[in-house]
Design a protein around this motif. Structure first.
Motif, PDB file in Angstrom:
ATOM      1  N   CYS A 165      12.478   6.084  -1.589  1.00  0.00           N
ATOM      2  CA  CYS A 165      11.190   6.475  -0.989  1.00  0.00           C
ATOM      3  C   CYS A 165      10.042   5.893  -1.869  1.00  0.00           C
ATOM      4  CB  CYS A 165      11.169   7.987  -0.936  1.00  0.00           C
ATOM      5  SG  CYS A 165      11.064   8.896  -2.211  1.00  0.00           S
ATOM      6  N   GLY A 166      10.191   5.562  -3.099  1.00  0.00           N
ATOM      7  CA  GLY A 166       9.133   5.072  -3.961  1.00  0.00           C
ATOM      8  C   GLY A 166       8.467   6.086  -5.024  1.00  0.00           C
ATOM      9  N   THR A 195       0.861  -1.253   0.121  1.00  0.00           N
ATOM     10  CA  THR A 195      -0.080  -0.019  -0.107  1.00  0.00           C
ATOM     11  C   THR A 195       0.772   1.311  -0.139  1.00  0.00           C
ATOM     12  OG1 THR A 195      -0.195  -0.411   2.561  1.00  0.00           O
ATOM     13  CG2 THR A 195      -2.106  -0.943   1.233  1.00  0.00           C
ATOM     14  N   LEU A 196       0.492   2.418  -0.628  1.00  0.00           N
ATOM     15  CA  LEU A 196       1.332   3.488  -0.708  1.00  0.00           C
ATOM     16  C   LEU A 196       1.252   4.188   0.647  1.00  0.00           C
ATOM     17  CD1 LEU A 196      -0.276   5.312  -3.919  1.00  0.00           C
ATOM     18  CD2 LEU A 196       1.767   3.743  -3.735  1.00  0.00           C
ATOM     19  N   THR A 197       2.468   4.583   0.874  1.00  0.00           N
ATOM     20  CA  THR A 197       2.778   5.574   1.883  1.00  0.00           C
ATOM     21  C   THR A 197       1.949   6.794   1.911  1.00  0.00           C
ATOM     22  OG1 THR A 197       4.571   6.929   1.293  1.00  0.00           O
ATOM     23  CG2 THR A 197       5.113   4.690   2.047  1.00  0.00           C
ATOM     24  N   ARG A 208      16.796  -1.452   0.806  1.00  0.00           N
ATOM     25  CA  ARG A 208      15.631  -1.164  -0.056  1.00  0.00           C
ATOM     26  C   ARG A 208      14.736  -2.367   0.368  1.00  0.00           C
ATOM     27  NH1 ARG A 208      16.816   2.837  -4.149  1.00  0.00           N
ATOM     28  NH2 ARG A 208      15.267   2.379  -5.526  1.00  0.00           N
ATOM     29  N   ASP A 217      17.549  -0.728  -8.485  1.00  0.00           N
ATOM     30  CA  ASP A 217      16.730  -1.495  -7.635  1.00  0.00           C
ATOM     31  C   ASP A 217      16.926  -2.747  -7.492  1.00  0.00           C
ATOM     32  OD1 ASP A 217      14.705  -1.264  -5.544  1.00  0.00           O
ATOM     33  OD2 ASP A 217      13.341  -1.669  -6.863  1.00  0.00           O
ATOM     34  N   GLY A 223      18.891   5.071  -9.364  1.00  0.00           N
ATOM     35  CA  GLY A 223      17.938   4.364  -9.758  1.00  0.00           C
ATOM     36  C   GLY A 223      17.881   2.865  -9.480  1.00  0.00           C
ATOM     37  N   ARG A 247      11.507  -0.634   6.687  1.00  0.00           N
ATOM     38  CA  ARG A 247      12.696  -0.547   6.262  1.00  0.00           C
ATOM     39  C   ARG A 247      13.809  -0.330   7.578  1.00  0.00           C
ATOM     40  NH1 ARG A 247      12.757   2.045   0.682  1.00  0.00           N
ATOM     41  NH2 ARG A 247      11.525   0.686  -0.499  1.00  0.00           N
ATOM     42  N   GLU A 295      15.209  11.245 -12.736  1.00  0.00           N
ATOM     43  CA  GLU A 295      16.804  11.986 -12.497  1.00  0.00           C
ATOM     44  C   GLU A 295      17.023  13.203 -13.152  1.00  0.00           C
ATOM     45  OE1 GLU A 295      18.766  11.033 -10.033  1.00  0.00           O
ATOM     46  OE2 GLU A 295      17.591   9.145  -9.620  1.00  0.00           O
ATOM     47  N   PRO A 326       8.896   3.771   2.502  1.00  0.00           N
ATOM     48  CA  PRO A 326       8.037   2.647   2.927  1.00  0.00           C
ATOM     49  C   PRO A 326       8.287   2.020   4.296  1.00  0.00           C
ATOM     50  CG  PRO A 326       8.750   2.413   0.775  1.00  0.00           C
ATOM     51  CD  PRO A 326       9.563   3.776   1.302  1.00  0.00           C
ATOM     52  N   PRO A 327       7.171   1.547   4.762  1.00  0.00           N
ATOM     53  CA  PRO A 327       7.689   0.822   6.182  1.00  0.00           C
ATOM     54  C   PRO A 327       8.022  -0.448   5.977  1.00  0.00           C
ATOM     55  CG  PRO A 327       5.265   0.560   5.344  1.00  0.00           C
ATOM     56  CD  PRO A 327       5.998   1.443   4.276  1.00  0.00           C
ATOM     57  N   ASP A 349      13.655  11.205  -1.172  1.00  0.00           N
ATOM     58  CA  ASP A 349      15.100  10.509  -0.667  1.00  0.00           C
ATOM     59  C   ASP A 349      14.931   9.173  -1.309  1.00  0.00           C
ATOM     60  OD1 ASP A 349      17.356  10.301   0.521  1.00  0.00           O
ATOM     61  OD2 ASP A 349      16.468  10.479   2.682  1.00  0.00           O
ATOM     62  N   THR A 382       8.997   5.988  -8.215  1.00  0.00           N
ATOM     63  CA  THR A 382       8.753   5.567  -9.373  1.00  0.00           C
ATOM     64  C   THR A 382       7.208   5.144  -9.405  1.00  0.00           C
ATOM     65  OG1 THR A 382      11.041   4.437  -9.253  1.00  0.00           O
ATOM     66  CG2 THR A 382       9.651   3.757 -11.183  1.00  0.00           C
ATOM     67  N   VAL A 383       6.754   4.692  -8.344  1.00  0.00           N
ATOM     68  CA  VAL A 383       5.350   4.124  -8.551  1.00  0.00           C
ATOM     69  C   VAL A 383       4.368   5.318  -8.536  1.00  0.00           C
ATOM     70  CG1 VAL A 383       5.008   3.956  -5.853  1.00  0.00           C
ATOM     71  CG2 VAL A 383       3.680   2.364  -7.543  1.00  0.00           C
ATOM     72  N   PRO A 421      16.212  -5.190  -4.491  1.00  0.00           N
ATOM     73  CA  PRO A 421      15.654  -5.000  -2.852  1.00  0.00           C
ATOM     74  C   PRO A 421      16.628  -5.874  -1.988  1.00  0.00           C
ATOM     75  CG  PRO A 421      13.935  -5.058  -4.470  1.00  0.00           C
ATOM     76  CD  PRO A 421      15.130  -5.500  -5.536  1.00  0.00           C
TER      77      PRO A 421
HETATM   78  N1  LIG Z   1       4.650   1.852  -0.321  1.00  0.00           N
HETATM   79  C1  LIG Z   1       5.502   0.996  -0.552  1.00  0.00           C
HETATM   80  N2  LIG Z   1       5.682   0.085   0.306  1.00  0.00           N
HETATM   81  C2  LIG Z   1       6.663  -0.897   0.077  1.00  0.00           C
HETATM   82  N3  LIG Z   1       7.700  -0.837  -0.739  1.00  0.00           N
HETATM   83  C3  LIG Z   1       7.508   0.016  -1.547  1.00  0.00           C
HETATM   84  C4  LIG Z   1       6.567   0.944  -1.439  1.00  0.00           C
HETATM   85  N4  LIG Z   1       6.800   2.095  -2.584  1.00  0.00           N
HETATM   86  C5  LIG Z   1       8.053   1.573  -3.207  1.00  0.00           C
HETATM   87  N5  LIG Z   1       8.380   0.564  -2.883  1.00  0.00           N
HETATM   88  C6  LIG Z   1       9.621  -0.283  -3.144  1.00  0.00           C
HETATM   89  O1  LIG Z   1      10.809   0.514  -2.679  1.00  0.00           O
HETATM   90  C7  LIG Z   1      11.520   0.205  -3.731  1.00  0.00           C
HETATM   91  C8  LIG Z   1      12.186   1.494  -4.423  1.00  0.00           C
HETATM   92  O2  LIG Z   1      11.120   2.080  -5.105  1.00  0.00           O
HETATM   93  P1  LIG Z   1      11.763   3.070  -6.129  1.00  0.00           P
HETATM   94  O3  LIG Z   1      12.598   2.502  -7.039  1.00  0.00           O
HETATM   95  O4  LIG Z   1      10.302   3.911  -6.480  1.00  0.00           O
HETATM   96  O5  LIG Z   1      12.370   4.380  -5.241  1.00  0.00           O
HETATM   97  P2  LIG Z   1      12.801   5.712  -5.910  1.00  0.00           P
HETATM   98  O6  LIG Z   1      12.356   6.695  -4.817  1.00  0.00           O
HETATM   99  O7  LIG Z   1      12.711   5.865  -7.010  1.00  0.00           O
HETATM  100  O8  LIG Z   1      14.394   5.540  -5.422  1.00  0.00           O
HETATM  101  P3  LIG Z   1      15.596   5.929  -6.101  1.00  0.00           P
HETATM  102  O9  LIG Z   1      15.593   7.438  -6.121  1.00  0.00           O
HETATM  103  O10 LIG Z   1      16.664   5.318  -5.353  1.00  0.00           O
HETATM  104  O11 LIG Z   1      15.590   5.638  -7.491  1.00  0.00           O
HETATM  105  C9  LIG Z   1      11.018  -0.469  -4.820  1.00  0.00           C
HETATM  106  O12 LIG Z   1      11.660  -1.861  -4.606  1.00  0.00           O
HETATM  107  C10 LIG Z   1       9.690  -0.510  -4.668  1.00  0.00           C
HETATM  108  O13 LIG Z   1       9.094  -1.537  -5.249  1.00  0.00           O
END
Ligand SMILES: Nc1ncnc2c1ncn2[C@@H]1O[C@H](COP(=O)(O)OP(=O)(O)OP(=O)(O)O)[C@@H](O)[C@H]1O
Length: 990
Positions: A571-572, A539-541, A883, A854, A852, A749, A674, A746-747, A568, A574-575, A856
Motif C-alpha cells: 500500500c506504500g 502522487t500519494l494516495t 506491485r 519489492d 518487504g 493495480r 515490520e 496505489p491506483p 496492507d 515506506t514512502v 514491481p
Molecule cells: N502512491 C503511489 N502510487 C504509485 N505507486 C506507489 C505509491 N506509493 C508507493 N508506491 C509503490 O508501491 C510499491 C510498494 O510500496 P511499499 O514498498 O512502500 O509498500 P509497503 O506498504 O511497504 O508494502 P510491504 O508491506 O509489502 O512492504 C513500491 O514500488 C512503491 O514505489
C-alpha cells in the motif's frame, strides 16, 4: 414445645451410636463420624461429651431443620419417637437456637461454638452423607466410581435459588428493562441490572468495606468461606482454588433454561433433562458387584412430525414422560455391603427435582433435550432401553434442583449454571462453594470508579447466578470488559509512568482522547518534506497523505510519539515513513530506520538514494547511511562517528542500529519496519537513545521563549506493520500506541488472480504451463518453498535448493536464481538484484521474501506446499506480486486435499484486513502473529479477541478516562491495587 436438652441428647446419641455400629461393625475405616454440638463452657455440652466418650469426635456442626433432617431414615425416626414415650416433638428452631446458642440450626445464623475453634456454620439437611463421607476413601476404584460423587451437597441449590431481597430486586429490574445485549446502552443495563446483585456480606461486615480493597477481598484465602471443612479446603486447594478470585473465576460452562423443553435431537448432541426422582436403589448383583440405579421421570415436549399433529400447531408441544435409568456400577466386595448400598441410594431422594446432563451416543436415537445457551463438553451417554420411552445413562451429571414443594426454580425460570468439573471436583460441590463465596462479597465490590462503571457493574453474581440468560450474557461482557480494561490501563499507565513531566503526560492523554486534533495540513510540513514530495514518481494516495499528516502532527508535539502505521501489502507505507524522516531532518534532527533483514535494509537504502538523487543539493539533501551486521568494521565505525557528530542525518539498518555503541547526536524519530519481528524490548531500546533537546520550543507550538527548556527527550517511535491485523488485535497488542492505517492501495493495480491447485501430477503440470505462459509474455516468476533442503522426515515438502535443477530443466530458456536465509548477505543481495534487473527470470526462494521485498514487475508467484503457510502469511507472500501495473497471478499448490477449503478464502479475497480477521477466527491471535509475538498477547480467559473487539474499544476509552482523571491512579487506590494484582503487564516482558 421447645427443643429440650434431653431431646437433643437422645437424638444425637442415638444417631451417633447407630452410625458407630454400622461403620465399626463392618470394620470400615472411619473418621469425622459424630456430629456433635458442644461448647466447652456449656454445662450440657460437657456432660454430653462425657456421655458419648469413646466415639471419635470431630465434626461440630448441626444443621437440622426438623426431626426428619435430624434422623436420617424412617425406621430410626420411629425408634426415636418410641424413646420419647409418646411425647410430642415439635421442633422450634428459634427456641432451640436460644436454648443452645452453640449450635447452628437450619438456616439460622451461626453462633461461635467455642473459643479458638473454627466456626462451622454450614447447614446440612442430613447427617448421613457427612457420616459416610470419610468411610469410603479414594481407594475406591477410580474407574468405577468417582469418589466425589459420594459427596453430596443437598443444599447446593439453596444458594442459587435463595430468595434474597437483592435477588428479587434484580429480578424486577431485569424484567422491567428490555435488555438487549446488542444495544449500545448495554453498559447502563448491566449496571442497572447488577448493582443490586451482590448479597449482603457474611464474613465482611459492611462497616469495614471502605477499609478493605477489592483486591484484598478477592485475594483472600478460601478459608474465609463459611462452613468449609478441612477436607473440602484441601480439595479446593489441590485444584488451585486458593483465593476467592480463583474460585469465582471458575465460570459455568453453560446454563440450562429449565423451562424450555425443546426439539428432538440426534446423536452426539448434548442433553439436559429436568425430572423427578422416582426411585433410587443400591442393588447387590453378586458377591463383588453392585450397582446403583436411579430412575428419573422427565417430561419432554412431545414433538410430532406427522400430519396429525401438525394439524394442530398449538398442540404439538404436548408433554410426554420419559424415564431415565441412571446407573453407576461398583466392583469389589466392600461395595456390596448393605450400609454402603443404602448410603448411595439415600443420596438420591425420591421426589427431588434433578437436572441430568448427558450426551446421546447410540446411533440414530432420537431423544429430547432442554435448551442450552452454549454447549461445552459433557461425557454422559444415553441409551434407549427396550421398553418404550426408557433410556439408560451410565455417565451423567446429576444436580439436585429443588426439594418437593419448592417451586422457586421453575417459578423464576432462571438459567441453571452448569460448571465444568475440575480435577474430579464434583460440579455440584463447586456450585455450592461458589454460591457461598458469593455471599461473602461485600455490597460494593467494584474497583473501577463509578463514573466509568456507571455503565457496567459487577459480574460475579450475574455470571454465577443469573436471573436470566440476558443477565448472564451481560455479566460475561462485563468480565470481558474487565479483562480488556486492566490490560489497557496497565499499558497506558506504564507508558505514562515512563514520561518525565506532567506536561508530557497531559499532552499524551490529550492526544489519545482528542483524536480530531491529530492531523496537520500540508502547508505546515517542513521545506525538506515538501521538496521530497516533489521527487516522488507518483502522487500519494489519500490514505498516504492523511497518514503523513497525522504523523507529522505528532512529530510536532513535545511528547514522544508512539504510533503504529499499519497497511496492507504494497500500500506504500515506506514512502510515508521516508516523509516522516524528512520532516525531522528538515528541522535539524536525525532519523533511524530499522528493518528486520539486511535484504530489506539494502532495498530501502537503494530506493531512498534513488529518490534523493533527483533532489537538488541546495534543498539540504540529507546524508544517508546503511548500517547492518555485514557492514565492514571500518565503514561501520565511520558511520557511527557520523551519527554521533550529526553529520549523518538518516541511517537505515538492521538490529545493528540499537547496539549500545551506536550513539546519535539528536535522534528525533526511530522507524521500526515490520515491527512484530522485533521484541518489545528491542523496540524500546530506541528510547534509550535519548538526546539533549534544546529545540523543544521550536517543535512545541505552545511554548514561548520564556519556557525554553533543555530537556532530555526520547525519540518518536513509528512502528510499521505490513500484517494488516484487525483493529481489536492491534489495540490489544498496542493499546499504548496511536494507530494510523493506510486503507487504500496505489491506483492502477489489479488484484492478483489466485488459483488454488491440488499438488498432484496434473496440478504441477498445470502450474508449470501457466509459468511458461507468463515467462513467454515477459513476466518474472517467484517460486516459493516451505524449506531450503529436502528432509527425510518430511519428504512431501518441496525444497528450494533441491528443486533448482528440476525447474532449470523445465524452463531451459530462462534463468533461475536461488534465494534463502542461509545464503550470505551479499549472495542474497546479488540474487535479488539479478531478479530485479531481469538477469534471472525465475527466483526460487523460501519465505525470506515474505517481508518487504519489492520488485514491481514480478508478475507471478507459485507457492509449493502452501498448506504449510497461514492465511495471513500467504497473503503477505502474494503481496510480492501485483506491485506494478502488470496483471499478476498467484498459484497456491496444496499437497493435501483437506487444506484446499481453507485456502479458498484467498481465492475469494485480497483484502488483507478481512483475511487477517479470518485467520484470527480460525487460528486465534497467538498463531496469527507467530510464536515470538504471541508471547506479547495478554491472556484473556473469557474474552475472545476474534469476536469481542468492540468491548476492547470501550475498555480502551474507559482506561483513558480513568487516567485523564488521575494519571498515577492515586485517586483510585482500589483500582491500583487491583491492577497490580492482575499483573496485566506481565505478558509485555520479553
Ligand atoms: N502512491 C503511489 N502510487 C504509485 N505507486 C506507489 C505509491 N506509493 C508507493 N508506491 C509503490 O508501491 C510499491 C510498494 O510500496 P511499499 O514498498 O512502500 O509498500 P509497503 O506498504 O511497504 O508494502 P510491504 O508491506 O509489502 O512492504 C513500491 O514500488 C512503491 O514505489
Amino acid at each position: 414445645m421447645g427443643f429440650s436438652d434431653k431431646c437433643l441428647r437422645h437424638a444425637v446419641s442415638f444417631e451417633a451410636e447407630r452410625a458407630y455400629r454400622n461403620v465399626i461393625g463392618r470394620s470400615l475405616r472411619f473418621n469425622n463420624f459424630i456430629p456433635l454440638c458442644f461448647r466447652s463452657k456449656h454445662k450440657f455440652s460437657e456432660k454430653f461429651l462425657k456421655d458419648v466418650d469413646g466415639y471419635e469426635k470431630e465434626s461440630v456442626l448441626i444443621g437440622y431443620s426438623g426431626l426428619d433432617g435430624l434422623i436420617g431414615n424412617e425406621r430410626s425416626r420411629e425408634k426415636f419417637r418410641e424413646n420419647l414415650n409418646g411425647k410430642s416433638f415439635d421442633f422450634n428452631a428459634t427456641l432451640a437456637q436460644k436454648h443452645f446458642p452453640s449450635i447452628t440450626l437450619g438456616y439460622f445464623p451461626s453462633v461461635e461454638l467455642y473459643d479458638g475453634t473454627t466456626c462451622y456454620s454450614e447447614t446440612t439437611e442430613s447427617l448421613v452423607p457427612q457420616i459416610l463421607e470419610g468411610c469410603f476413601p479414594s481407594r475406591i476404584d477410580a474407574n468405577w466410581v468417582d469418589p466425589n460423587c459420594l459427596y453430596h451437597t443437598p443444599d447446593s441449590l439453596h444458594a442459587e435459588i435463595s430468595n434474597t431481597n437483592a435477588s428479587y430486586l434484580l429480578d424486577e429490574k431485569v424484567e422491567e428493562s428490555t435488555m438487549n445485549p446488542q444495544s449500545s446502552d448495554w453498559k447502563t443495563e448491566i449496571m442497572d441490572a447488577l448493582q443490586f446483585t451482590v448479597s449482603k456480606p457474611c464474613s465482611i461486615p459492611e462497616t469495614q468495606e471502605t477499609d478493605i480493597s477489592v483486591a484484598e477481598i478477592l485475594d483472600k484465602h478460601i478459608s474465609c468461606i463459611p462452613g468449609l471443612n478441612k477436607r473440602q479446603l484441601c480439595q479446593l486447594e489441590n485444584c488451585g482454588f486458593y483465593t476467592l478470585r480463583k474460585l469465582l473465576h471458575h465460570f459455568p460452562r453453560t446454563y440450562v433454561d429449565l423451562q424450555n423443553a425443546e426439539v428432538e435431537i440426534d446423536d452426539g448432541q448434548y442433553l439436559i433433562f429436568v425430572g423427578r426422582i422416582m426411585s433410587s436403589r443400591g442393588i447387590r448383583a453378586s458377591g463383588s458387584f453392585a450397582f446403583l440405579e436411579v430412575i428419573v421421570a422427565c417430561e419432554v415436549a412431545d414433538i410430532k412430525t406427522d400430519s396429525e399433529c401438525i394439524a394442530n400447531e398449538f398442540d404439538d408441544r404436548r408433554k410426554r414422560t420419559i424415564y431415565l435409568h441412571l446407573k453407576k456400577y461398583f466392583r469389589g466386595a466392600r461395595f456390596t455391603c448393605q450400609p454402603f448400598l443404602k448410603s448411595i441410594q439415600e443420596k438420591h431422594r425420591e421426589g427431588d427435582t434433578v437436572c441430568i446432563s448427558g450426551l446421546i451416543s447410540s446411533a440414530g436415537r432420537k431423544v429430547y433435550r432442554y435448551r442450552m445457551v452454549e454447549e461445552w463438553n459433557f461425557t454422559s451417554q444415553v441409551r434407549t432401553m427396550r421398553s418404550k420411552d426408557h433410556f439408560e445413562m451410565r455417565e451423567y451429571n446429576i444436580d439436585v434442583l429443588k426439594d418437593e414443594g419448592d417451586s422457586n426454580v421453575h417459578a423464576k425460570g432462571r438459567p441453571y449454571p452448569i460448571y465444568p468439573s475440575k480435577k474430579g471436583l464434583n460440579p455440584a460441590f463447586l456450585r455450592d462453594i461458589i454460591s457461598r463465596a458469593l455471599k461473602t462479597l461485600p455490597i460494593s465490590l467494584d474497583p473501577i470508579p463509578k463514573d466509568v462503571t456507571q455503565e457496567f457493574g459487577l459480574a460475579y453474581i450475574g455470571i454465577h447466578q443469573p436471573k436470566s440468560l440476558n443477565e448472564a450474557d451481560l455479566a460475561r461482557r462485563r468480565l470481558i470488559f474487565d479483562e480488556f480494561f486492566y490490560v489497557q490501563l496497565g499499558r497506558l499507565f506504564q507508558m505514562l509512568e515512563g514520561l518525565g513531566t506532567e506536561l508530557e503526560k497531559d499532552g499524551l492523554l490529550e492526544k489519545y482522547t482528542k483524536t480530531e486534533l491529530s492531523a496537520i495540513s500540508m502547508e505546515e510540513w517542513s521545506h525538506l518534506t515538501k521538496e521530497f514530495m516533489k521527487v516522488l514518481p507518483y502522487t500519494l494516495t489519500s490514505s498516504q497523505l492523511r497518514a503523513t499528516s497525522e504523523i507529522i502532527w505528532d512529530l510536532k508535539r513535545p511528547v514522544p510519539m508512539n504510533r503504529l502505521l499499519q497497511g496492507d501489502v504494497g500500500c506504500g507505507k515506506t514512502v510515508v515513513a521516508f516523509l516522516a524522516c524528512m520532516e525531522v531532518i528538515g528541522l535539524g534532527y536525525q532519523a533511524a530506520f530499522m528493518v528486520p533483514t539486511e535484504l530489506l535494509a539494502i532495498q530501502h537504502y537503494e530506493h531512498l538514494l534513488g529518490l534523493l538523487e533527483k533532489m537538488e543539493e541546495a534543498n539540504g539533501k540529507p546524508s544517508v547511511a546503511l548500517l547492518t551486521g555485514s557492514t565492514p568494521t571500518k565503514q561501520a565505525q565511520f558511520i557511527r562517528k557520523g551519527l554521533q557528530t550529526g553529520d549523518i542525518s538518516l541511517v537505515i539498518g538492521t538490529h545493528a542500529l540499537i547496539a549500545e555503541k551506536v550513539e546519535f547526536s539528536t535522534l528525533r524519530i526511530a522507524i521500526v519496519d515490520e515491527q512484530h519481528r522485533f521484541g518489545v524490548v528491542q523496540r524500546g531500546l530506541f528510547n534509550s537513545k535519548l538526546y539533549f533537546n534544546t529545540l523543544t520550543s521550536q517543535l512545541d507550538p505552545t511554548s514561548s521563549k520564556d519556557n525554553l527548556k533543555k530537556d532530555v527527550v526520547a525519540p518518536h517511535v513509528l512502528a510499521m506493520s505490513a500484517t494488516p491485523i484487525p483493529r481489536s488485535l492491534a489495540l490489544a497488542l498496542y493499546g499504548d500506541m496511536s494507530l494510523t492505517q493506510i486503507t487504500d492501495i496505489p491506483p492502477g493495480r489489479t488484484p492478483v488472480k489466485t488459483y488454488i491447485i491440488e499438488g498432484n501430477e496434473d496440478g504441477f503440470e498445470k502450474a508449470y504451463q501457466m509459468m511458461m505462459e507468463e515467462l513467454d509474455g515477459g513476466g518474472k516468476v517467484y517460486v516459493v518453498y516451505p524449506v531450503i533442503q529436502q528432509s527425510e522426515q518430511l519428504p512431501q515438502l518441496r525444497a528450494a535448493s533441491a528443486d533448482l535443477e528440476n525447474i532449470s530443466k523445465r524452463f531451459p530458456n530462462y534463468n533461475c536464481g536461488l534465494l534463502h536465509g542461509r545464503m550470505k548477505s551479499d549472495e542474497k543481495d546479488e540474487a535479488l538484484r539479478s531478479f530485479r534487473s531481469g538477469q534471472t527470470n525465475i527466483l526460487l526462494s523460501t519465505q525470506v521474501i515474505e517481508i518487504g521485498v519489492d520488485v514491481p514487475d514480478a508478475s507471478m508467484m507459485v507457492v509449493m506446499n502452501s498448506e504449510r503457510f497461514g492465511i495471513a502469511q500467504l497473503h503477505q507472500l502474494r503481496g510480492r506480486v501485483g506491485r506494478g501495473e502488470r496483471k499478476s497471478k498467484c498459484i497456491l499448490l496444496a499437497s493435501t486435499t483437506s487444506s484446499l477449503k481453507r485456502l479458498k478464502v484467498l481465492e475469494k479475497s485480497s483484502d488483507g484486513f478481512y483475511l487477517a480477521s479470518m485467520d484470527l477466527l480460525l487460528r486465534g491471535p497467538g498463531d496469527l502473529l507467530g510464536k515470538k509475538q504471541s508471547g506479547h498477547i495478554p491472556e484473556f480467559p473469557v474474552a475472545r479477541l476474534e469476536v469481542d473487539g468492540n468491548i476492547l474499544q470501550e475498555a480502551h476509552l474507559a482506561a483513558l478516562k480513568v487516567l485523564v482523571n488521575s494519571d498515577d491512579l492515586e485517586k483510585f487506590p482500589d483500582l491500583k491495587a487491583e491492577l497490580s494484582m492482575r499483573q496485566p503487564l506481565c505478558p509485555l516482558g520479553d
